[in-house]
Design a protein around this motif. Structure first.
Motif, PDB file in Angstrom:
ATOM      1  N   LEU A 177      33.768  60.374   8.316  1.00 12.79           N
ATOM      2  CA  LEU A 177      34.481  60.642   7.064  1.00 12.79           C
ATOM      3  C   LEU A 177      33.789  59.972   5.889  1.00 12.79           C
ATOM      4  N   SER A 178      33.249  58.773   6.103  1.00 12.14           N
ATOM      5  CA  SER A 178      32.589  58.071   5.001  1.00 12.14           C
ATOM      6  C   SER A 178      31.310  58.778   4.575  1.00 12.14           C
ATOM      7  N   GLU A 179      30.641  59.481   5.515  1.00 10.17           N
ATOM      8  CA  GLU A 179      29.424  60.205   5.151  1.00 10.17           C
ATOM      9  C   GLU A 179      29.735  61.446   4.319  1.00 10.17           C
ATOM     10  N   VAL A 180      30.980  61.914   4.381  1.00 10.76           N
ATOM     11  CA  VAL A 180      31.373  63.101   3.613  1.00 10.76           C
ATOM     12  C   VAL A 180      32.056  62.710   2.308  1.00 10.76           C
ATOM     13  N   TYR A 181      32.955  61.729   2.375  1.00 11.41           N
ATOM     14  CA  TYR A 181      33.783  61.400   1.211  1.00 11.41           C
ATOM     15  C   TYR A 181      33.376  60.100   0.523  1.00 11.41           C
ATOM     16  N   GLY A 182      32.439  59.353   1.080  1.00 10.65           N
ATOM     17  CA  GLY A 182      32.018  58.100   0.467  1.00 10.65           C
ATOM     18  C   GLY A 182      32.786  56.917   1.021  1.00 10.65           C
ATOM     19  N   ARG A 183      32.375  55.743   0.599  1.00 11.80           N
ATOM     20  CA  ARG A 183      32.950  54.524   1.158  1.00 11.80           C
ATOM     21  C   ARG A 183      34.238  54.104   0.444  1.00 11.80           C
ATOM     22  N   GLN A 184      34.273  54.245  -0.867  1.00  9.62           N
ATOM     23  CA  GLN A 184      35.373  53.667  -1.632  1.00  9.62           C
ATOM     24  C   GLN A 184      36.722  54.275  -1.258  1.00  9.62           C
ATOM     25  N   VAL A 185      36.766  55.578  -1.104  1.00  2.53           N
ATOM     26  CA  VAL A 185      38.037  56.224  -0.768  1.00  2.53           C
ATOM     27  C   VAL A 185      38.495  55.840   0.633  1.00  2.53           C
ATOM     28  N   ILE A 186      37.558  55.611   1.553  1.00  4.90           N
ATOM     29  CA  ILE A 186      37.924  55.181   2.905  1.00  4.90           C
ATOM     30  C   ILE A 186      38.458  53.762   2.877  1.00  4.90           C
ATOM     31  N   TYR A 187      37.782  52.872   2.134  1.00  3.52           N
ATOM     32  CA  TYR A 187      38.292  51.509   1.978  1.00  3.52           C
ATOM     33  C   TYR A 187      39.737  51.533   1.459  1.00  3.52           C
ATOM     34  N   ALA A 188      39.942  52.249   0.358  1.00  4.19           N
ATOM     35  CA  ALA A 188      41.234  52.210  -0.333  1.00  4.19           C
ATOM     36  C   ALA A 188      42.359  52.770   0.539  1.00  4.19           C
ATOM     37  N   THR A 189      42.114  53.907   1.164  1.00  2.88           N
ATOM     38  CA  THR A 189      43.196  54.549   1.934  1.00  2.88           C
ATOM     39  C   THR A 189      43.497  53.803   3.232  1.00  2.88           C
ATOM     40  N   THR A 190      42.460  53.396   3.948  1.00  3.30           N
ATOM     41  CA  THR A 190      42.717  52.736   5.229  1.00  3.30           C
ATOM     42  C   THR A 190      43.341  51.358   5.041  1.00  3.30           C
ATOM     43  N   LEU A 191      42.877  50.611   4.041  1.00  3.11           N
ATOM     44  CA  LEU A 191      43.481  49.303   3.806  1.00  3.11           C
ATOM     45  C   LEU A 191      44.928  49.436   3.332  1.00  3.11           C
ATOM     46  N   LEU A 192      45.226  50.487   2.573  1.00  2.00           N
ATOM     47  CA  LEU A 192      46.608  50.713   2.157  1.00  2.00           C
ATOM     48  C   LEU A 192      47.494  50.987   3.376  1.00  2.00           C
ATOM     49  N   VAL A 193      47.014  51.846   4.273  1.00  2.00           N
ATOM     50  CA  VAL A 193      47.765  52.120   5.503  1.00  2.00           C
ATOM     51  C   VAL A 193      47.953  50.831   6.296  1.00  2.00           C
ATOM     52  N   ALA A 194      46.903  50.037   6.384  1.00  2.00           N
ATOM     53  CA  ALA A 194      46.993  48.778   7.135  1.00  2.00           C
ATOM     54  C   ALA A 194      48.029  47.845   6.519  1.00  2.00           C
ATOM     55  N   VAL A 195      48.016  47.728   5.191  1.00  2.00           N
ATOM     56  CA  VAL A 195      48.976  46.852   4.515  1.00  2.00           C
ATOM     57  C   VAL A 195      50.409  47.317   4.774  1.00  2.00           C
ATOM     58  N   VAL A 196      50.629  48.608   4.664  1.00  2.00           N
ATOM     59  CA  VAL A 196      51.977  49.153   4.853  1.00  2.00           C
ATOM     60  C   VAL A 196      52.490  48.883   6.265  1.00  2.00           C
ATOM     61  N   PHE A 197      51.626  49.033   7.271  1.00  2.00           N
ATOM     62  CA  PHE A 197      52.090  48.907   8.654  1.00  2.00           C
ATOM     63  C   PHE A 197      52.102  47.472   9.166  1.00  2.00           C
ATOM     64  N   ILE A 198      51.700  46.514   8.335  1.00  2.00           N
ATOM     65  CA  ILE A 198      51.951  45.118   8.695  1.00  2.00           C
ATOM     66  C   ILE A 198      53.446  44.817   8.570  1.00  2.00           C
ATOM     67  N   ILE A 199      54.090  45.472   7.611  1.00  2.00           N
ATOM     68  CA  ILE A 199      55.496  45.187   7.334  1.00  2.00           C
ATOM     69  C   ILE A 199      56.392  45.474   8.540  1.00  2.00           C
ATOM     70  N   PRO A 200      56.281  46.647   9.210  1.00  2.00           N
ATOM     71  CA  PRO A 200      57.116  46.859  10.397  1.00  2.00           C
ATOM     72  C   PRO A 200      56.910  45.792  11.470  1.00  2.00           C
ATOM     73  N   GLY A 201      55.685  45.283  11.603  1.00  2.00           N
ATOM     74  CA  GLY A 201      55.444  44.216  12.563  1.00  2.00           C
ATOM     75  C   GLY A 201      56.165  42.940  12.189  1.00  2.00           C
ATOM     76  N   ALA A 202      56.191  42.643  10.882  1.00  2.00           N
ATOM     77  CA  ALA A 202      56.815  41.400  10.424  1.00  2.00           C
ATOM     78  C   ALA A 202      58.333  41.430  10.571  1.00  2.00           C
ATOM     79  N   VAL A 203      58.944  42.604  10.451  1.00  2.00           N
ATOM     80  CA  VAL A 203      60.407  42.706  10.503  1.00  2.00           C
ATOM     81  C   VAL A 203      60.888  43.373  11.793  1.00  2.00           C
ATOM     82  N   ALA A 204      59.995  43.541  12.775  1.00  2.00           N
ATOM     83  CA  ALA A 204      60.315  44.284  14.001  1.00  2.00           C
ATOM     84  C   ALA A 204      61.553  43.712  14.697  1.00  2.00           C
ATOM     85  N   LYS A 205      62.415  44.635  15.154  1.00  2.00           N
ATOM     86  CA  LYS A 205      63.610  44.264  15.904  1.00  2.00           C
ATOM     87  C   LYS A 205      63.402  44.388  17.409  1.00  2.00           C
ATOM     88  N   ASN A 206      62.274  44.987  17.796  1.00  2.00           N
ATOM     89  CA  ASN A 206      61.985  45.132  19.226  1.00  2.00           C
ATOM     90  C   ASN A 206      60.475  45.149  19.411  1.00  2.00           C
TER      91      ASN A 206
END
Length: 593
Positions: A177-206
């Motif tokens: 994907l980075s060879e087609v769309y470049g590095r910056q958009v991959i950095y931004a989108t994947t790190l955003l997804v990573a940040v968002v999904f840390i939250i369920p881990g922090a507040v997990a009930k199970n």
């Protein structure tokens, strides 16, 4: 460009003034019979054997996305008018204009100010550190997770295993994907997804929520680890990369060493959930920095945007990049990105044994996250915070090796002068042959000073030689694969990354049982003997590497060295296209861990 176009008519070259820039390239016929566009099978034997050495190889260029006939010189050449003649268009009357950078081009990342390049370097290095930190910080209180959710420690350890598995899966997705769309958009989108999904881990009930969140985070966080080395190669010219690459090389190993240190004191004070909150805070900071302060650095993407802008401004459709006219069909790319790494892993002795060695080292690093609490908390009664302090010598060893890395590079540059600039790939093994002994030495020290009644100094200091050996071994292995496999190197590195990640993910699940059954001393001694056996791998390739490459389906065996012996690293004259497969590319010092 039509893939069936086999025009061999020589088109008169437009008269141009020779550039005074050292990277000016003189072009001959662009589409001779030997380079006529034809469908190729990317997985066939003949299409993949490396018979031509690329003296200026850059594994970060899109070799796997573009066809074999693509002229990648476009991405490394600067011309006064910002273009070079491309292949003949389908009408047979005109040529495409391949867009290039111009001398001192402000959009070329290599021309940015040193201060800004260092800023970008530190941002991506810190990002790499945070990702590595994230993989280990949660190890400080696995028992807390186990107790709260009422599961075994093996199940709780899956939060580490699934995260590290993501490190093996993610590059297979994000590299293409980075060879087609470049590095910056991959950095931004994947790190955003990573940040968002840390939250369920922090507040997990199970435990299920926690494990799913960690699995997604592992895949998302793998993108920065995949792209950081390429970003530094985008920013720095080959002669400038020594110190930046040393800084980057240390980050993936310092992060796992610092994670238990910070996590130990934090979990003692606030509980295991705060391990995820600190993880979230750091990840959010680096996401903001890399998304909003570091622009696109990937030359093919920058030039593709420039070509699109020129087409819009001039109304002429001649302005293109190779990505517009020579991209492989999707099925070919899928085969190269997903199948080729495993062909190399299981069909090439060099790739298999080097990957095996790197897997042992990577597994050892993650074993320590379980072994240290066993030795220091269970054996000596220390708290999680004090146990985290025991990782400091490991981190110091990594830093010391990073400081020495430029000296190793300087030594290599002296050696290549004896080979007319065309050294055998096996020269890359010298640092590996010297540093491989540090790993078993450190493990033997760790093993036989780990008695509960002995002072902490012995097992803690055993981490120093292990950390010191890591970077030399990883960098040597990566560079050997690049030199041996040339344009197949990206696939070879992907194979190594995949198998080592899966092994690192697995070892944490049986480390506790191994120490329980064998005892502190013999469990660590077993690891020492395994690493000692692996010391034979670089010596095997030092002696037999050339013969193995000659019999290989993919590796470069030196067939072209005599022809290239007189070619310098300067501009390449393409008057004889029949033998020159676009040799002019910029070498990258590969240190992707």
């Amino acid at each position: 460009m039509d893939s069936n176009d086999s025009s061999t008519t020589e088109v008169e070259r437009p008269s141009t003034q020779a550039s005074n820039h050292p990277d000016h390239v003189k072009y001959g016929p662009i589409n001779p019979p030997s380079l006529a566009r034809r469908p190729t099978n990317p997985l066939s034997r003949n299409a993949t054997k490396e018979t031509i050495r690329d003296p200026n190889l850059d594994v970060n260029l899109p070799y796997r996305t573009l066809s074999n006939e693509a002229n990648l010189t476009e991405y490394t050449t600067e011309t006064t008018d910002g273009q070079i003649p491309g292949p003949v268009e389908p009408d047979g009357e005109h040529r495409y204009k391949l867009v290039t950078f111009t001398p001192n081009d402000p959009e070329n990342p290599k021309n940015w100010s040193k201060g800004y390049k260092w800023y970008c370097t530190m941002v991506v290095a810190v990002t790499c550190f945070v990702v590595a930190f994230s993989s280990s910080v949660v190890t400080a209180d696995i028992a807390g997770v186990s107790d709260e959710f009422g599961v075994s420690e093996e199940v709780a350890l899956l939060s580490i295993t699934l995260f590290v598995v993501g490190f093996g899966i993610g590059p297979m997705i994000f590299a293409p994907l980075s060879e087609v769309y470049g590095r910056q958009v991959i950095y931004a989108t994947t790190l955003l997804v990573a940040v968002v999904f840390i939250i369920p881990g922090a507040v997990a009930k199970n435990i299920q929520t926690l494990l799913v969140a960690r699995a997604i985070d592992g895949i998302a966080f793998s993108a920065p680890m995949t792209l950081v080395g390429g970003t530094l190669a985008d920013l720095w010219r080959s002669e400038e990369r020594g110190i930046p690459m040393a800084a980057f090389s240390a980050a993936p190993f310092i992060g796992p060493a610092i994670g238990p240190l910070v996590g130990g004191f934090l979990s003692d004070a606030a509980g295991w959930r705060w391990l995820y909150w600190i993880h979230l805070i750091l990840a959010f900071i680096v996401w903001v920095l890399i998304s909003f302060t570091v622009p696109e650095t990937y030359a093919p993407t920058i030039l593709a945007r420039r070509a699109a802008k020129l087409r819009k401004q001039t109304g002429e459709q001649d302005y293109v990049t190779e990505e517009d006219i020579d991209k492989r069909p999707f099925a070919e790319r899928l085969g190269i990105f997903l199948v080729r790494p495993f062909q190399l892993l299981f069909g090439e002795l060099i790739v298999f044994l080097i990957s095996l060695y790197m897997s042992v080292l990577y597994g050892l690093l993650y074993m320590f996250f379980v072994a240290f609490p066993i030795i220091f908390q269970e054996g000596k009664g220390y708290s999680a915070g004090i146990t985290g302090l025991m990782f400091i010598p490991l981190a110091v060893g990594v830093i010391a090796s990073a400081i020495c890395a430029p000296l190793v590079n300087a030594h290599y540059r002296k050696l290549i002068s004896k080979y007319q600039g065309l050294p055998p790939p096996e020269l890359r093994l010298i640092p590996m042959m010297c540093s491989c002994w540090f790993i078993p030495i450190g493990l033997f020290i760790f093993a036989w000073t780990s008695y509960p009644h002995l002072i902490w100094v012995g097992p803690a200091l055993g981490g120093f030689p292990i950390g010191f050996g890591f970077i030399f071994l990883y960098n040597s292995a990566n560079n050997y694969l690049v030199d041996a496999y040339q344009h197949q190197a990206a696939s070879a590195l992907a194979a190594k990354t995949c198998i080592r990640s899966f092994w690192g993910a697995a070892v944490v699940l049986f480390t506790e049982q191994m120490y329980a059954r064998l005892g502190y001393q013999w469990a660590s001694t077993l690891l020492a003997f395994i690493s000692l056996a692996c010391c034979g791998i670089p010596f095997l390739f030092w002696i037999y590497g050339e013969k193995i490459r000659q019999r290989s389906k993919y590796a470069y065996a030196g067939e072209d060295d005599e022809k290239l012996a007189g070619i310098s690293n300067g501009p390449v004259n393409r008057e004889d296209d029949s033998d020159d497969q676009d040799l002019r590319r910029a070498r990258s010092y590969v240190s992707n861990p």
